[in-house]
Design an enzyme around this catalytic site. Sequence first.
Site, PDB file in Angstrom:
ATOM      1  N   THR A   1      -0.316 -14.560  26.916  1.00 43.33           N
ATOM      2  CA  THR A   1      -1.767 -14.533  27.103  1.00 43.33           C
ATOM      3  C   THR A   1      -2.282 -15.944  27.345  1.00 43.33           C
ATOM      4  O   THR A   1      -3.088 -16.184  28.254  1.00 43.33           O
ATOM      5  CB  THR A   1      -2.453 -13.918  25.872  1.00 43.33           C
TER       6      THR A   1
ATOM      7  N   GLN B   1      -3.496  -8.043  29.576  1.00 47.78           N
ATOM      8  CA  GLN B   1      -3.981  -9.394  29.265  1.00 47.78           C
ATOM      9  C   GLN B   1      -3.845 -10.316  30.483  1.00 47.78           C
ATOM     10  O   GLN B   1      -2.736 -10.553  30.966  1.00 47.78           O
ATOM     11  CB  GLN B   1      -3.210  -9.996  28.095  1.00 47.78           C
TER      12      GLN B   1
ATOM     13  N   ASP C   1      -9.233  -9.657  28.243  1.00 45.64           N
ATOM     14  CA  ASP C   1      -9.024 -11.067  27.861  1.00 45.64           C
ATOM     15  C   ASP C   1      -9.541 -12.057  28.914  1.00 45.64           C
ATOM     16  O   ASP C   1      -8.890 -13.066  29.199  1.00 45.64           O
ATOM     17  CB  ASP C   1      -7.541 -11.342  27.588  1.00 45.64           C
TER      18      ASP C   1
ATOM     19  N   ASP D   1     -11.692  -6.823  24.845  1.00 45.29           N
ATOM     20  CA  ASP D   1     -11.545  -8.127  24.166  1.00 45.29           C
ATOM     21  C   ASP D   1     -11.835  -9.286  25.119  1.00 45.29           C
ATOM     22  O   ASP D   1     -11.156 -10.320  25.086  1.00 45.29           O
ATOM     23  CB  ASP D   1     -10.125  -8.285  23.606  1.00 45.29           C
TER      24      ASP D   1
ATOM     25  N   ARG E   1     -14.070  -6.031  17.936  1.00 44.53           N
ATOM     26  CA  ARG E   1     -13.106  -5.543  16.947  1.00 44.53           C
ATOM     27  C   ARG E   1     -12.358  -6.746  16.377  1.00 44.53           C
ATOM     28  O   ARG E   1     -12.285  -7.808  17.004  1.00 44.53           O
ATOM     29  CB  ARG E   1     -12.138  -4.533  17.569  1.00 44.53           C
TER      30      ARG E   1
ATOM     31  N   TRP F   1      -9.541  -9.005  15.778  1.00 47.53           N
ATOM     32  CA  TRP F   1      -8.195  -9.374  16.203  1.00 47.53           C
ATOM     33  C   TRP F   1      -7.406  -9.951  15.037  1.00 47.53           C
ATOM     34  O   TRP F   1      -6.211  -9.681  14.880  1.00 47.53           O
ATOM     35  CB  TRP F   1      -8.294 -10.384  17.347  1.00 47.53           C
TER      36      TRP F   1
END
Length: 519
Positions: free
Chosen positions: A283, A313, A336, A357, A425, A427
Amino acid sequence: MSTFVKVTDLITIMFFLAIAAVITASNTAELDVLEMARTAVVEAKTSFGSMAVTEATSEVAGSYYKLGLSECEKLYDESEARLSKLVVDHENFTVEDVRTWLSGVLANHHTCLDGLIQQRQGHKPLVHSNVTFVLHEALAFYKKSRGHMKKRLHGPARQGHGPTRPKHRPTRPNHGPGRSHHGPSRPNQNGGMLVSWNPTSSRADFVVARDGSATHRTINQALAAVSRMGKSRLNRVIIYIKAGVYNEKIEIDRHMKNIMLVGDGMDRTIVTNNRNVPDGSTTYGSATFGVSGDGFWARDITFENTAGPHKHQAVALRVSSDLSLFYRCSFKGYQDTLFTHSLRQFYRDCHIYGTIDFIFGDAAAVFQNCDIFVRRPMDHQGNMITAQGRDDPHTNSGISIQHSRIRAAPEFEAVKGRFKSYLGRPWKKYSRTVFLKTDIDELIDPRGWREWSGSYALSTLYYGEFMNTGAGAGTGRRVNWPGFHVLRGEEEASPFTVSRFIQGDSWIPITGVPFSAGV
């Protein structure tokens, strides 16, 4: 009378000697803590470096694993440099500076481990546990000690402008009359260097244009020229990137401090790439544009990753730069998109696009007057705007989104009711995110927030909402997790403001970028 004066003088002398002893002990303790942290990081760097050398000649190890080890070396090298600076100059840093840098070192450590896990490789448990423990203790020390250390480390506050500027912070560029210029002059640096810069009347050190009409054709060529300047380069280097699509993979390393990039506008100057995790990147390594040099500024540029939702990602921008600022920039991706990796960051008048995310990481990041666009995910997916990565209760990181707007992206508007979308959320275990006075569209589920996995982190996270507006802002049906808070007053929201969360009133004004210091 004279006897009384002598006794009083003696008491006064003893008092100040006691204070001096405490300060000396405090200085010694600080130095010991920082030395231990540096030693642990150096040991980890050496260990992973040895592993990288071994794997480089191995026919068994995969290239992806070697890539992960190489990233670990880089991350620990950055951490060692920060800790060495703290050891030598710790008395010139504020408490929040030290906590920020230690938090960044811990973020680097966890990023290394996450990358190896992503490549389905293990790591040495001793190295992992030792670095984690030492950094946890160092952060705890500074959090507990900041009361009696505050006066010595912060010094007298500048009237109306927050703490004094430590020596390590990016300073005003020094281009006095002794330096000759050819062509347009630089903008007034006391009047807002980033905002006042104008392509028709201001001077850039380097200019990038794809058609060959400037000093360089690519951004990487311009950055290579900056590197060749060495110690002779200016305090702040300005690179003007003309309109165009630049398909490049860019990395601004820790040595390249105080870089200022200016484009021709969102969706006119575009930096793009498509690296992603399924195709072999971590990532961290998938970022189209990564920056580790402190004091980085950018304006009027789009950063994007075009890998698409099926590639999972895929980072458009990764920021590991302390006191970094993005003004009128756009960040486009899916999962991401924007990796707010570490340290203090400020985003103003920016656009962020994504699905899962898509604002994540372990920086102390504040977003003001930004537009957050939720895109259409794959059919089996939902959307989570944030995934903050705070993994230690003593770090000062988190995501603060203030005076902004959450909307469906144009292609998602007609079908947004078919998908679940959430504010975020957790991580990591101590994930921390707040939304302050932000307009929230009805696309956000009434629960507001989503679990990561079962009950993980629900009692240790900190999620807050304060005076938000819009059809999706109601808190009556929000989650009832122990870590969720409806903030009841400005005193509860103020720790997450520009002034207190990222100490922005001491470093943002020189850019000229507008900001709200408080709630």
